[in-house]
Write an enzyme that holds these catalytic residues in place. Structure first.
Site, mmCIF file in Angstrom:
data_model
loop_
_atom_site.group_PDB
_atom_site.id
_atom_site.type_symbol
_atom_site.label_atom_id
_atom_site.label_comp_id
_atom_site.label_asym_id
_atom_site.label_seq_id
_atom_site.Cartn_x
_atom_site.Cartn_y
_atom_site.Cartn_z
ATOM 1 N N GLY A 21 1.132 -1.183 -0.010
ATOM 2 C CA GLY A 21 0.157 0.069 -0.001
ATOM 3 C C GLY A 21 0.901 1.282 -0.070
ATOM 4 C CB SER A 22 0.091 4.582 0.689
ATOM 5 O OG SER A 22 -0.758 4.744 1.897
ATOM 6 C CD GLU B 77 5.639 -4.072 -3.710
ATOM 7 O OE1 GLU B 77 5.939 -2.953 -4.235
ATOM 8 O OE2 GLU B 77 6.712 -4.953 -4.066
ATOM 9 C CB CYS C 240 3.731 0.484 -6.668
ATOM 10 S SG CYS C 240 3.626 -1.302 -7.042
#
Ligand code: ADP
Length: 500
Positions: free
Chosen positions: A245-246, A267, A301
């Site tokens: 995620g962020s 990640e 991403c």
């Protein structure tokens, strides 16, 4: 409609929308509790009515995963292999239906959704072989008569947080990597895509015959993620947090993991620059850039966010890039000819609009796009974005189809600028001189670098992952480092001389 929805509940009387529930300990929880709507990002229709879980469901799921762990960890490699291969075949067989589910739930084009399905089944086939990876080393000891071993052991329960963007394949990655090495898993899917990013995985693994409790999925309403995260951090059985995620959310979770002394795998996002050197094949560079920047409308991403281009080829490159970008067809992603679908929600649309407006106000030029049309943000190329003024497009990850082109004198200048980016996920170099490309590649501070390829090159066997603000941990079989620990085991023959 997915089988997850069909199997797991009745239609809600008011909305006639399928009702989906948690999967805990090998069973679908009965419908009837609180729910929340899951929207199609293209047309705003409700596609699923999702169970809204909290502490109780998370506790149950962790307990189920903990109970399943000893038997799963001890399962013969051949049995584990059979299960993964069966799940891979089931996933491939359901490709058309899953592509539609991922399109209506997350806005993914047919090309991206089909990629996700094939990537996932290929991952399962790779992982089926990991069951036979050596489980440690025999070590030399200085002590006479001592036989020493480093024995790899699974961790226990791994709690996974999945994102909505590569919803289906990233949910599989969250489940399969830990499971392949003998861990059991609880997934908390993104509230934006609970079916694609979790419930479908549970459904396929159930059908493949995975033992009860090896995979568990608990869904939750927007804003409720923290309640489930609390349980993960509090539970001694949870030995690792596996987050995709962020960076903003990762900072919160990593602080909590520190306090709880739990392992955490991160990640995260990236800013993924592409360097185009003056000796590059311009057609190849244009193709790699359009794909790298605009696949899944810039919501991956590893999408390319910035191209550093040497001045002598700047104008020709931008002209050809714009021409190709303008051919990308936008619309409803359930139409297989569509390349550009909607952004995931209005917040994402507004962020693209605001950041492009801010850049333009500071002097940037719009080459293509620059505005929204309904839920779609047009593929946008900007030049002359100021590098000295504070401009969010300069270094921050903007999750949408917005690409910045920056002219540089040479590769050294590009490298210096790229190294200042706080993220370190992926990068790419386009050049006609492969030796020079490899030499430059060694000097990049990223987890991934491609010479003469796009910033995205997803193969499930390869070790994807980041450095700096892009996190840590690697996928593929390298994840054995993340999801196992080494136990030193010794056996000493004969008597030992102690100092006293
Ligand atoms: P994005 O902004 O791309 O959705 P997030 O980092 O917000 O990325 O979300 C990734 C995952 O983290 C999702 O499963 C989401 O529900 C979860 N999440 C977001 N905020 C929190 C939080 N405060 N605590 C725990 N999980 C969270």
């Amino acid at each position: 409609m997915s089988q997850a929805a069909q199997q797991t509940g009745a239609s809600s009387s008011q909305t006639s929308v399928p009702h989906t529930t948690h999967f805990i300990g090998g069973r679908w929880c009965p419908p009837g509790g609180p729910t929340f709507p899951d929207y199609n990002p293209y047309n705003g229709e409700i596609v699923y009515d999702i169970a809204s879980g909290g502490r109780a469901e998370a506790q149950e799921a962790v307990a189920a995963a903990a109970a399943a762990f000893p038997a799963w960890a001890a399962l013969a490699p051949i049995e584990r292999q059979r299960l993964f291969l069966k799940a891979a075949d089931l996933t491939d067989r359901r490709l058309p239906e899953i592509v539609r589910t991922v399109a209506v739930e997350t806005g993914a084009s047919a090309a991206f959704a089909a990629f996700q399905v094939r990537w996932s089944s290929n991952l399962m086939r790779q992982a089926s072989g990991w069951a036979y990876l050596p489980c440690g080393d025999v070590l030399r000891s200085d002590m006479p008569g001592r036989f020493a071993m480093a024995v790899r052991k699974p961790l226990g329960v791994v709690a996974g947080f999945t994102p909505w963007n590569g919803a289906f394949n990233l949910a599989w990655r969250t489940a399969i990597l830990p499971m392949a090495f003998g861990n059991t898993v609880v997934i908390k899917p993104s509230e934006e895509a609970p079916v694609s990013a979790g419930l479908l995985v549970a459904e396929i693994l159930e059908e493949a015959g995975f033992p009860s409790g090896v995979i568990n999925v608990v869904t939750h309403a927007p804003g409720e993620a923290g309640k489930i995260a609390d349980v993960f951090f509090e539970s001694p059985a949870v030995r690792c947090i596996n987050f995709t995620g962020s960076a903003a959310t990762a900072r919160i979770l990593a602080e909590r993991a520190g306090r709880a002394l739990k392992r955490i795998v991160l990640e995260l996002g990236g800013f993924n620059p592409m360097l185009v050197l003056r000796d590059a094949n311009i057609t190849e560079a244009v193709n790699a850039t359009v794909f790298g920047a605009f696949f899944h409308q810039g919501q991956i991403c590893m999408n390319t966010r910035k191209v550093y281009i040497e001045r002598p080829i700047h104008d020709e490159f931008v002209e050809k890039l714009a021409a190709k970008t303008l051919t990308l067809k936008a619309g409803d992603p359930t139409d297989p000819s569509i390349i550009i679908g909607p952004l995931i929600n209005d917040r994402a649309l507004r962020q693209c609009e605001e950041r492009v407006r801010d850049a333009v106000d500071r002097g940037a030029r719009v080459v293509t796009g620059g505005r929204a049309n309904g839920k779609i943000f047009a593929p946008t190329i900007l030049t002359h974005v100021p590098t000295d003024a504070i401009c969010s497009l300069g270094t921050e990850e903007t999750f949408g189809p917005v690409l910045v082109i920056e002219a540089v004198d040479d590769a050294e200048e590009a490298l210096t600028r790229a190294q200042a980016i706080p993220y370190g996920l992926s990068a790419a170099i386009m050049t006609g001189n492969e030796d020079r490309g490899l030499e430059l590649a060694q000097r990049f501070d990223t987890g991934i670098i491609h010479v003469n390829g796009a910033t995205m090159a997803g193969e499930p066997s390869l070790p994807n992952g980041g450095v700096k603000d892009s996190g840590w941990g690697r996928s593929g079989h390298y994840s054995i480092e993340d999801f196992t620990e080494v136990r030193l085991t010794t056996l000493t023959h004969g008597s030992v001389k102690y100092p006293f």
